[in-house]
Design an enzyme around this catalytic site. Structure first.
Site, short mmCIF file in Angstrom:
data_model
loop_
_atom_site.label_atom_id
_atom_site.label_comp_id
_atom_site.label_asym_id
_atom_site.label_seq_id
_atom_site.Cartn_x
_atom_site.Cartn_y
_atom_site.Cartn_z
N CYS A 113 0.82 -1.23 0.00
CA CYS A 113 0.00 0.00 0.00
C CYS A 113 0.85 1.27 0.00
O CYS A 113 0.35 2.34 -0.34
CB CYS A 113 -0.94 0.01 1.20
SG CYS A 113 -2.06 -1.39 1.17
N HIS A 258 -4.17 6.95 1.70
CA HIS A 258 -4.39 5.60 1.17
C HIS A 258 -5.78 5.13 1.59
O HIS A 258 -6.21 5.37 2.73
CB HIS A 258 -3.31 4.66 1.71
CG HIS A 258 -3.61 3.23 1.43
ND1 HIS A 258 -3.80 2.77 0.15
CD2 HIS A 258 -3.77 2.16 2.25
CE1 HIS A 258 -4.07 1.48 0.20
NE2 HIS A 258 -4.06 1.09 1.46
N ASN A 288 -10.01 -1.02 -1.71
CA ASN A 288 -8.57 -0.81 -1.51
C ASN A 288 -7.83 -1.36 -2.74
O ASN A 288 -7.84 -2.56 -2.98
CB ASN A 288 -8.13 -1.54 -0.23
CG ASN A 288 -6.66 -1.34 0.09
OD1 ASN A 288 -5.90 -0.84 -0.72
ND2 ASN A 288 -6.26 -1.74 1.28
O1 UT7 Z 1 -4.27 -1.49 3.09
C1 UT7 Z 1 -3.48 -2.20 3.99
C2 UT7 Z 1 -3.86 -1.88 5.35
N1 UT7 Z 1 -5.09 -2.53 5.69
C3 UT7 Z 1 -5.85 -2.01 6.61
O2 UT7 Z 1 -5.51 -0.96 7.08
C4 UT7 Z 1 -7.06 -2.74 7.08
C5 UT7 Z 1 -7.15 -2.62 8.57
N2 UT7 Z 1 -8.23 -3.36 9.21
C6 UT7 Z 1 -9.54 -3.11 8.97
O3 UT7 Z 1 -9.88 -2.32 8.13
C7 UT7 Z 1 -10.56 -3.80 9.83
O4 UT7 Z 1 -9.93 -4.40 10.93
C8 UT7 Z 1 -11.42 -4.87 9.07
C9 UT7 Z 1 -12.33 -4.19 8.08
C10 UT7 Z 1 -10.51 -5.84 8.36
C11 UT7 Z 1 -12.29 -5.63 10.07
O5 UT7 Z 1 -13.13 -4.74 10.75
P1 UT7 Z 1 -13.24 -4.77 12.35
O6 UT7 Z 1 -14.25 -3.77 12.72
O7 UT7 Z 1 -11.86 -4.61 12.90
O8 UT7 Z 1 -13.82 -6.20 12.60
P2 UT7 Z 1 -13.23 -7.38 13.51
O9 UT7 Z 1 -12.04 -7.98 12.85
O10 UT7 Z 1 -13.08 -6.88 14.89
O11 UT7 Z 1 -14.41 -8.40 13.44
C12 UT7 Z 1 -15.69 -8.11 14.01
C13 UT7 Z 1 -16.64 -9.22 13.64
C14 UT7 Z 1 -16.08 -10.62 13.89
O12 UT7 Z 1 -17.13 -11.43 14.37
P3 UT7 Z 1 -17.26 -11.72 15.96
O13 UT7 Z 1 -15.98 -12.39 16.34
O14 UT7 Z 1 -17.44 -10.38 16.60
O15 UT7 Z 1 -18.47 -12.61 16.01
C15 UT7 Z 1 -15.69 -11.08 12.51
O16 UT7 Z 1 -15.72 -12.48 12.37
O17 UT7 Z 1 -16.95 -9.16 12.24
C16 UT7 Z 1 -16.74 -10.44 11.65
N3 UT7 Z 1 -16.35 -10.24 10.26
C17 UT7 Z 1 -17.23 -10.16 9.25
N4 UT7 Z 1 -18.57 -10.23 9.22
C18 UT7 Z 1 -19.17 -10.08 8.04
C19 UT7 Z 1 -15.09 -10.08 9.76
N5 UT7 Z 1 -15.16 -9.89 8.43
C20 UT7 Z 1 -16.47 -9.93 8.10
C21 UT7 Z 1 -17.16 -9.78 6.90
N6 UT7 Z 1 -18.51 -9.87 6.91
N7 UT7 Z 1 -16.53 -9.55 5.71
#
Ligand code: UT7
Length: 331
Positions: A113, A258, A288
């Protein structure tokens, strides 16, 4: 000593639009979750047969046209991507051939990125040292063929899209163009956002049937950890480069961050006390696109009339590596 000035920008997004609804069918996700957690509504995916170097070509031709240049005017190509057409040679060589130019250097950058900002630093150094006068810098990705679109990959796969952006940089007068670029890396976090295979660390082959079964050919990410680091690092990197350039947040006409997650962008914007209308976003429509992210948004912003001569522009990025970078530009 000349300065590096961006004299042309271009971008290309493949025509196929993939709505969140389409991903619901395979990924065990929902339009609502994706919008709420990331801000993304849709992304673009290539048609079968399209490649990263082809996307880069279309963006490059637009940038050249905007700069009033022909491929033969170039004397250096820099290509940033994490998704090259083939393992080797790099997309820079493939693009050089597609452009029909010969002999000029073609350099590939593998900094995910932050790839565009690493490329900008190299282009700036080449022009300032008079090693090159006219440089083409491309950031392009084809993510769609490398995503796990099953429920196992949903945390990563809903984020990414395909696309390319390009800029032409030329030697120009002091006080205009790239004023300062700073980049950094912290390899201790290499495994927090990575894709293992195919890789030469694997024996006896770079990709094995077992690896494929285990899904080790797909990107893996510790989402929350990456999120935290992205917010803090983009903020501190940007403040560092602004300070070094003697420019304040209030001076900025536009910030191009980004596009990894709209919530990351909003948090950085708040922490910098930046008016949201001076922060460009397109993640809603393209997701992204990694190395393509900043140059695509730069071209869209320029064509939308959001940049006027003399404006202060800043860019900042964070990604796998971890790597990061920020730049200050006098437009
Ligand atoms: O470009 C390179 C750099 N990349 C980034 O900067 C990305 C950084 N990270 C993020 O943007 C976020 O962490 C994500 C978008 C990847 C995830 O969002 P989050 O709010 O941090 O979610 P989480 O990982 O804390 O997950 C929350 C819940 C989980 O379920 P439980 O354990 O609470 O039941 C996940 O299993 O959301 C669930 N989950 C999803 N649900 C539906 C994770 N991905 C998905 C999905 N659809 N695609």
């Amino acid at each position: 000593m000349p300065n590096a000035v961006i004299t042309g920008t271009g971008h290309y997004l493949p025509p196929r639009i993939v709505l969140n609804k389409e991903l619901e069918q395979s990924c065990d996700t929902s339009d609502e979750w994706i919008q709420e957690r990331t801000g993304i509504l849709q992304r673009h995916f290539i048609a079968p047969g399209q490649t990263t170097s082809e996307l880069g070509l279309f963006a490059a031709l637009e940038a050249l046209e905007a700069a009033g240049k022909k491929p033969a005017d170039l004397d250096y190509i820099i290509f940033a991507t994490l998704s090259p057409d083939v393992l080797f040679p790099g997309c820079g060589c493939l693009l050089q051939s597609r452009l029909g130019v010969e002999n000029i250097p073609a350099l590939d950058i593998r900094n995910q990125c932050s790839g565009f900002l690493y490329g900008l630093q190299v282009a700036n150094a080449l022009i300032r040292s008079e090693a090159a006068r006219t440089v083409l810098l491309v950031g392009a990705e084809v993510h769609s063929t490398g995503l796990d679109l099953s429920p196992n990959g949903r945390e990563v796969s809903v984020l990414f899209g395909d696309g390319a952006g390009a800029v032409v940089l030329e030697a120009g007068p002091q006080g205009r163009g790239i004023i300062r670029v700073e980049v950094g890396a912290d390899g201790r976090h290499a495994r927090d956002l990575w894709c293992e295979g195919p890789g030469s660390a694997e024996h006896p082959e770079r990709i094995t049937a077992q690896m494929l079964l285990d899904g080790r050919q797909y990107p893996k990410m510790k989402g929350r950890l990456v999120f935290r680091h992205a917010v803090q690092t983009m903020k501190s990197s940007l403040l560092g480069v602004l300070d070094a350039a003697g420019v304040s947040v209030g001076d900025l006409a536009l910030l191009i961050p980004h596009q990894a997650n709209l919530r990351i962008i909003e948090m950085v914007t708040r922490m910098l006390d930046m008016p949201p209308e001076r922060v460009a976003t397109n993640i809603q429509l393209v997701g992204n696109t990694t190395a393509g992210s900043i140059p695509i948004l730069l071209d869209q912003s320029r064509r939308a009339g959001r940049l006027n001569e003399g404006d202060w522009l800043a860019m900042t990025a964070f990604g796998s590596g971890f790597t990061w970078g920020s730049a200050v530009i006098k437009w």
